[in-house]
Write an enzyme that holds these catalytic residues in place. Structure first.
Site, PDB file in Angstrom:
ATOM      1  CE  LYS A 164       5.443 -31.672 -18.278  1.00 52.94           C
ATOM      2  NZ  LYS A 164       4.084 -31.372 -17.874  1.00 52.94           N
TER       3      LYS A 164
HETATM    4  C1  LIG Z   1       6.577 -36.615 -15.327  1.00 51.35           C
HETATM    5  C2  LIG Z   1       5.223 -36.391 -15.918  1.00 51.35           C
HETATM    6  N1  LIG Z   1       4.591 -37.423 -16.487  1.00 51.35           N
HETATM    7  C3  LIG Z   1       3.364 -37.279 -17.041  1.00 51.35           C
HETATM    8  C4  LIG Z   1       2.714 -36.071 -17.033  1.00 51.35           C
HETATM    9  C5  LIG Z   1       1.342 -35.950 -17.631  1.00 51.35           C
HETATM   10  O1  LIG Z   1       1.375 -35.077 -18.711  1.00 51.35           O
HETATM   11  P1  LIG Z   1       0.035 -34.512 -19.362  1.00 51.35           P
HETATM   12  O2  LIG Z   1      -0.346 -33.307 -18.587  1.00 51.35           O
HETATM   13  O3  LIG Z   1       0.452 -34.174 -20.779  1.00 51.35           O
HETATM   14  O4  LIG Z   1      -0.983 -35.590 -19.321  1.00 51.35           O
HETATM   15  C6  LIG Z   1       3.327 -34.969 -16.457  1.00 51.35           C
HETATM   16  C7  LIG Z   1       2.637 -33.660 -16.429  1.00 51.35           C
HETATM   17  O5  LIG Z   1       2.944 -32.764 -15.720  1.00 51.35           O
HETATM   18  C8  LIG Z   1       4.604 -35.128 -15.883  1.00 51.35           C
HETATM   19  O6  LIG Z   1       5.237 -34.095 -15.302  1.00 51.35           O
END
Ligand SMILES: Cc1ncc(COP(=O)(O)O)c(C=O)c1O
Length: 392
Positions: free
Chosen positions: A188
């Site tokens: 990210k």
């Molecule tokens: C749009 C979106 N929402 C939620 C998440 C979940 O993130 P995390 O990996 O920090 O739990 C991601 C992860 O890739 C994502 O791309």
């Protein structure tokens, strides 16, 4: 292999983490509070609650919104699983709104039509998870108006959009969303390894989110049902979780935040270069929404497959074979076996499915060099049967 995304971690980041390791607080300490305060300030939000990942952030945001059994959560099918799963964790039903064929974000006209039907048969959603796909907010102004009209809670899943702006203000400021969720996963915009955050302007939501991230516990006598037994006393007033972020992660996040503008600037430069260098290929390039200034987590192109000799899969494999670490974001969530078992079928969200059949995410990350980008562009020209224009 040139990866599709990669963290940038430097000596200052490492030093910041080591400093916390030598301190008294490895978790729930002052560095965590500083990271939350810095994010709230940057995003012009009242409150920031850091958690162990964005999936946890979405889960407690849904709970704080009051989502439960018998309720509906709606989201985009063009997202990572977590944007929908958070509804299922709460026992709610999940439904999707098809995407806009140009922005690849949830289509607000389709949303308006679906809400009208839902209002007439009593199935209005309690929560809408508006995903800022690739780092670009949805049409949040229109979503905000619909939320007021139909009374649902807006959670912006801005996992891709740390540092993005919408309508001239930072994503997370809460002008059009009740809560905004960020992810700090390594690919990210800024990273804490694993990490997530919920931002809100509503103090009662912030307080509830803090309680939910830590077992549903409180030390506030005002929230207890009997007088405190003493300074050690706490009560569990609801079912919560251990979703806490460590201070080492927060130190990394704080240090990364110092570099956010540089990261965003470099991503935007590389995107501008892609837009020029790929303009003459049979590709549909990203279209920008009028009010949104994307953080450019992803740079996705759509193959104009009707003009190509090669299939989507062949282009993808051709790029991978040439050392270009492309990816596909996303397999429409409703097509996953888990969601198929809940009753969804191919054809339910045709725009998301048509998009999936053509989408390829090209490498994009701050440390990517122009030579690496030229390599990506050259391989695309080779596979799509064009000659490469002069580099800008
Ligand atoms: C749009 C979106 N929402 C939620 C998440 C979940 O993130 P995390 O990996 O920090 O739990 C991601 C992860 O890739 C994502 O791309």
């Amino acid at each position: 292999m040139i990866p599709y995304g990669r963290q940038s971690v430097d000596q200052a980041d490492i030093d910041a983490v080591v400093e916390v390791l030598k301190s008294d607080w490895l978790t729930q300490g002052p560095t965590l509070e500083r990271f939350e305060a810095a994010m709230a300030e940057r995003c012009e939000a009242g409150f920031a609650v850091a958690v162990c990942n964005a999936t946890a952030a979405l889960h407690i945001a849904c709970l704080a919104a009051g989502l439960g059994q018998g309720d509906w959560l709606w989201t985009s099918p063009n997202t990572f699983l977590a944007s929908a799963n958070c509804g299922r964790y709460c026992g709610a039903d999940v439904d999707f709104v098809d995407i806009d064929p140009l922005t690849w974000n949830l289509d607000t006209d389709a949303l308006a039509r679906k809400l009208e039907v839902a209002a007439s048969n009593g199935t209005l959603p309690k929560v809408l998870v508006a995903v800022a796909f690739s780092g670009q907010s949805c049409d949040m102004r229109a979503i905000g108006e619909l939320a007021r009209r139909y009374g649902f809670v807006v959670i912006e899943d801005a996992s891709h959009a740390v540092g993005a702006d919408y309508a001239g203000r930072p994503v997370g400021c809460g002008e059009f969303a009740d809560m905004t969720v960020f992810s700090f996963h390594p690919v990210k915009i800024v990273t804490t390894g694993e990490g997530g955050m919920v931002l809100t302007n509503r103090p009662e939501l912030a307080e509830h989110l803090r309680r939910l991230r830590s077992h549903g516990m409180t030390r506030d006598p005002g929230q207890m049902d009997e007088p405190s037994h003493g300074p050690w006393y706490y009560q569990q007033v609801e079912l919560g979780f251990n979703y806490r972020m460590t201070d080492m992660q927060a130190a990394l996040g704080l240090s990364q935040l110092n570099k956010l503008d540089g990261f965003l600037g470099r991503r935007r430069q590389l995107v501008a270069r892609y837009q020029t260098l790929l303009a003459d290929l049979p590709l549909t390039l990203p279209t920008l929404q009028a009010e949104a200034d994307s953080a450019w987590h992803l740079y996705v192109v759509r193959l104009q497959t009707d003009l190509l000799a090669l299939s989507h899969g062949q282009v993808f494999e051709g790029l991978r074979g040439a050392g270009i670490g492309v990816n596909v974001h996303y397999i429409p969530v409703h097509l996953q076996p888990y969601y198929r078992d809940l009753g969804f079928n191919p054809g339910d969200f045709p725009e998301a499915e048509a998009y999936y059949a053509q989408a390829i995410s090209l490498p994009l990350y701050p440390a990517m060099t122009e030579a690496q980008q030229d390599d990506v562009v050259e391989q695309l020209h080779r596979l799509l049967g064009e000659t490469r224009p002069a580099a800008t």
